[in-house]
Design a protein around this motif. Sequence first.
Motif, PDB file in Angstrom:
ATOM      1  N   ILE A 146       0.866  -1.179   0.000  1.00 21.40           N
ATOM      2  CA  ILE A 146       0.000   0.000   0.000  1.00 21.40           C
ATOM      3  C   ILE A 146       0.898   1.222   0.000  1.00 21.40           C
ATOM      4  N   SER A 147       0.765   2.049  -1.025  1.00 24.20           N
ATOM      5  CA  SER A 147       1.640   3.206  -1.161  1.00 24.20           C
ATOM      6  C   SER A 147       0.872   4.356  -1.784  1.00 24.20           C
ATOM      7  N   PRO A 148       1.066   5.573  -1.290  1.00 23.88           N
ATOM      8  CA  PRO A 148       0.373   6.719  -1.885  1.00 23.88           C
ATOM      9  C   PRO A 148       0.831   6.945  -3.325  1.00 23.88           C
ATOM     10  N   LYS A 149      -0.107   7.364  -4.172  1.00 24.93           N
ATOM     11  CA  LYS A 149       0.213   7.546  -5.590  1.00 24.93           C
ATOM     12  C   LYS A 149       0.206   9.017  -6.020  1.00 24.93           C
ATOM     13  N   THR A 150      -0.492   9.869  -5.297  1.00 28.21           N
ATOM     14  CA  THR A 150      -0.577  11.281  -5.674  1.00 28.21           C
ATOM     15  C   THR A 150       0.017  12.145  -4.565  1.00 28.21           C
ATOM     16  N   THR A 151       0.238  13.403  -4.874  1.00 30.95           N
ATOM     17  CA  THR A 151       0.772  14.326  -3.863  1.00 30.95           C
ATOM     18  C   THR A 151      -0.202  14.448  -2.700  1.00 30.95           C
ATOM     19  N   ARG A 152      -1.492  14.518  -2.983  1.00 32.24           N
ATOM     20  CA  ARG A 152      -2.504  14.595  -1.922  1.00 32.24           C
ATOM     21  C   ARG A 152      -2.418  13.355  -1.027  1.00 32.24           C
ATOM     22  N   GLN A 153      -2.307  12.186  -1.633  1.00 36.49           N
ATOM     23  CA  GLN A 153      -2.195  10.956  -0.857  1.00 36.49           C
ATOM     24  C   GLN A 153      -0.903  10.936  -0.052  1.00 36.49           C
ATOM     25  N   PHE A 193      -0.746  10.455   3.904  1.00 36.72           N
ATOM     26  CA  PHE A 193       0.033   9.340   4.443  1.00 36.72           C
ATOM     27  C   PHE A 193       1.156   9.839   5.356  1.00 36.72           C
ATOM     28  N   THR A 194       1.840  10.883   4.930  1.00 33.48           N
ATOM     29  CA  THR A 194       2.928  11.445   5.743  1.00 33.48           C
ATOM     30  C   THR A 194       2.389  12.016   7.044  1.00 33.48           C
ATOM     31  N   THR A 195       1.265  12.706   6.971  1.00 35.92           N
ATOM     32  CA  THR A 195       0.665  13.280   8.187  1.00 35.92           C
ATOM     33  C   THR A 195       0.304  12.189   9.182  1.00 35.92           C
ATOM     34  N   ILE A 196      -0.325  11.122   8.706  1.00 36.57           N
ATOM     35  CA  ILE A 196      -0.686   9.999   9.578  1.00 36.57           C
ATOM     36  C   ILE A 196       0.567   9.406  10.218  1.00 36.57           C
ATOM     37  N   PRO A 247       6.502  19.287  13.333  1.00 35.27           N
ATOM     38  CA  PRO A 247       6.757  20.050  12.099  1.00 35.27           C
ATOM     39  C   PRO A 247       8.089  19.685  11.444  1.00 35.27           C
ATOM     40  N   VAL A 248       9.117  19.497  12.247  1.00 40.37           N
ATOM     41  CA  VAL A 248      10.433  19.120  11.711  1.00 40.37           C
ATOM     42  C   VAL A 248      10.356  17.725  11.090  1.00 40.37           C
ATOM     43  N   ALA A 249       9.698  16.799  11.774  1.00 45.76           N
ATOM     44  CA  ALA A 249       9.563  15.438  11.257  1.00 45.76           C
ATOM     45  C   ALA A 249       8.786  15.432   9.942  1.00 45.76           C
ATOM     46  N   PHE A 250       7.726  16.219   9.862  1.00 43.66           N
ATOM     47  CA  PHE A 250       6.923  16.262   8.632  1.00 43.66           C
ATOM     48  C   PHE A 250       7.749  16.800   7.463  1.00 43.66           C
ATOM     49  N   ILE A 251       8.438  17.901   7.679  1.00 38.52           N
ATOM     50  CA  ILE A 251       9.241  18.506   6.602  1.00 38.52           C
ATOM     51  C   ILE A 251      10.325  17.533   6.136  1.00 38.52           C
ATOM     52  N   LEU A 252      11.020  16.926   7.082  1.00 41.05           N
ATOM     53  CA  LEU A 252      12.054  15.944   6.723  1.00 41.05           C
ATOM     54  C   LEU A 252      11.466  14.781   5.939  1.00 41.05           C
ATOM     55  N   GLN A 253      10.390  14.223   6.469  1.00 43.43           N
ATOM     56  CA  GLN A 253       9.799  13.040   5.859  1.00 43.43           C
ATOM     57  C   GLN A 253       9.234  13.344   4.471  1.00 43.43           C
ATOM     58  N   LEU A 309       3.310   0.675  13.940  1.00 43.63           N
ATOM     59  CA  LEU A 309       2.867   1.940  13.361  1.00 43.63           C
ATOM     60  C   LEU A 309       2.765   1.922  11.843  1.00 43.63           C
ATOM     61  N   GLY A 310       3.637   1.190  11.173  1.00 42.29           N
ATOM     62  CA  GLY A 310       3.528   1.076   9.718  1.00 42.29           C
ATOM     63  C   GLY A 310       2.206   0.446   9.308  1.00 42.29           C
ATOM     64  N   PRO A 311       1.888  -0.743   9.834  1.00 40.41           N
ATOM     65  CA  PRO A 311       0.595  -1.348   9.504  1.00 40.41           C
ATOM     66  C   PRO A 311      -0.597  -0.492   9.939  1.00 40.41           C
ATOM     67  N   LEU A 312      -0.492   0.137  11.119  1.00 37.98           N
ATOM     68  CA  LEU A 312      -1.586   0.988  11.583  1.00 37.98           C
ATOM     69  C   LEU A 312      -1.774   2.207  10.685  1.00 37.98           C
ATOM     70  N   SER A 313      -0.680   2.849  10.278  1.00 35.66           N
ATOM     71  CA  SER A 313      -0.803   4.020   9.412  1.00 35.66           C
ATOM     72  C   SER A 313      -1.360   3.631   8.042  1.00 35.66           C
ATOM     73  N   ARG A 314      -1.004   2.451   7.532  1.00 39.88           N
ATOM     74  CA  ARG A 314      -1.562   1.991   6.259  1.00 39.88           C
ATOM     75  C   ARG A 314      -3.048   1.677   6.391  1.00 39.88           C
ATOM     76  N   LEU A 315      -3.455   1.121   7.522  1.00 40.07           N
ATOM     77  CA  LEU A 315      -4.869   0.852   7.768  1.00 40.07           C
ATOM     78  C   LEU A 315      -5.667   2.157   7.806  1.00 40.07           C
ATOM     79  N   ILE A 316      -5.174   3.132   8.541  1.00 46.42           N
ATOM     80  CA  ILE A 316      -5.848   4.442   8.615  1.00 46.42           C
ATOM     81  C   ILE A 316      -5.879   5.091   7.238  1.00 46.42           C
TER      82      ILE A 316
END
Length: 172
Positions: free
Chosen positions: A22-29, A33-36, A74-80, A157-164
């Motif tokens: 399961i992987s995001p395909k668009t910038t919105r996705q 996904f990154t936010t979760i 915020p730092v984690a989001f920008i880096l990721q 957290l990986g499986p949980l974030s993919r589920l969400i």
Amino acid sequence: MTKSVIQPDTYPQHFRPPIGVISPKTTRQRLIFTTIGVILMVTVMSLFNKALEYGGLTWNMFSQLPMSFLLRAPVAFILQFFIVQKFAGIRTSRYQVENPIEYYAIRVGFTVMVMCPTMSFWSNIIYAGFTKDFVFIWLTKMVLNWGFAFGVQIFLLGPLSRLIFRKIVGNP
């Protein structure tokens, strides 16, 4: 000779994960996904580091969590979003694996390889400042955090974030 144009909302072929991942395909996705992932990982890693500092989990730590989250997220989001996803995708694409579990473990390994030292460094700056023992404290936190971050990302957290993510976006 014309260059092929890659649509901004698609991954190049060599970045695409194997079927079954399961992987995001668009910038919105990717944003969703990154936010979760950042919300989950920063929360858990903040609790883990507080537990290391105080010798275990206590209810008092949960009252300190919002401030810790606001300083790190915020730092984690920008880096990721802007650096680590691309780095991990490029590095993982060098391994020709078709097994989704192998692909996922390699990708998480590269992600943690970058996020753990940088976020440990940032946390050390905001909580301890630059002291004569800065490097030793940072290296110690980095080593302790790396194993926990890799394990919790692979198994929880990986499986949980993919589920969400699937609940919000559907199956991309």
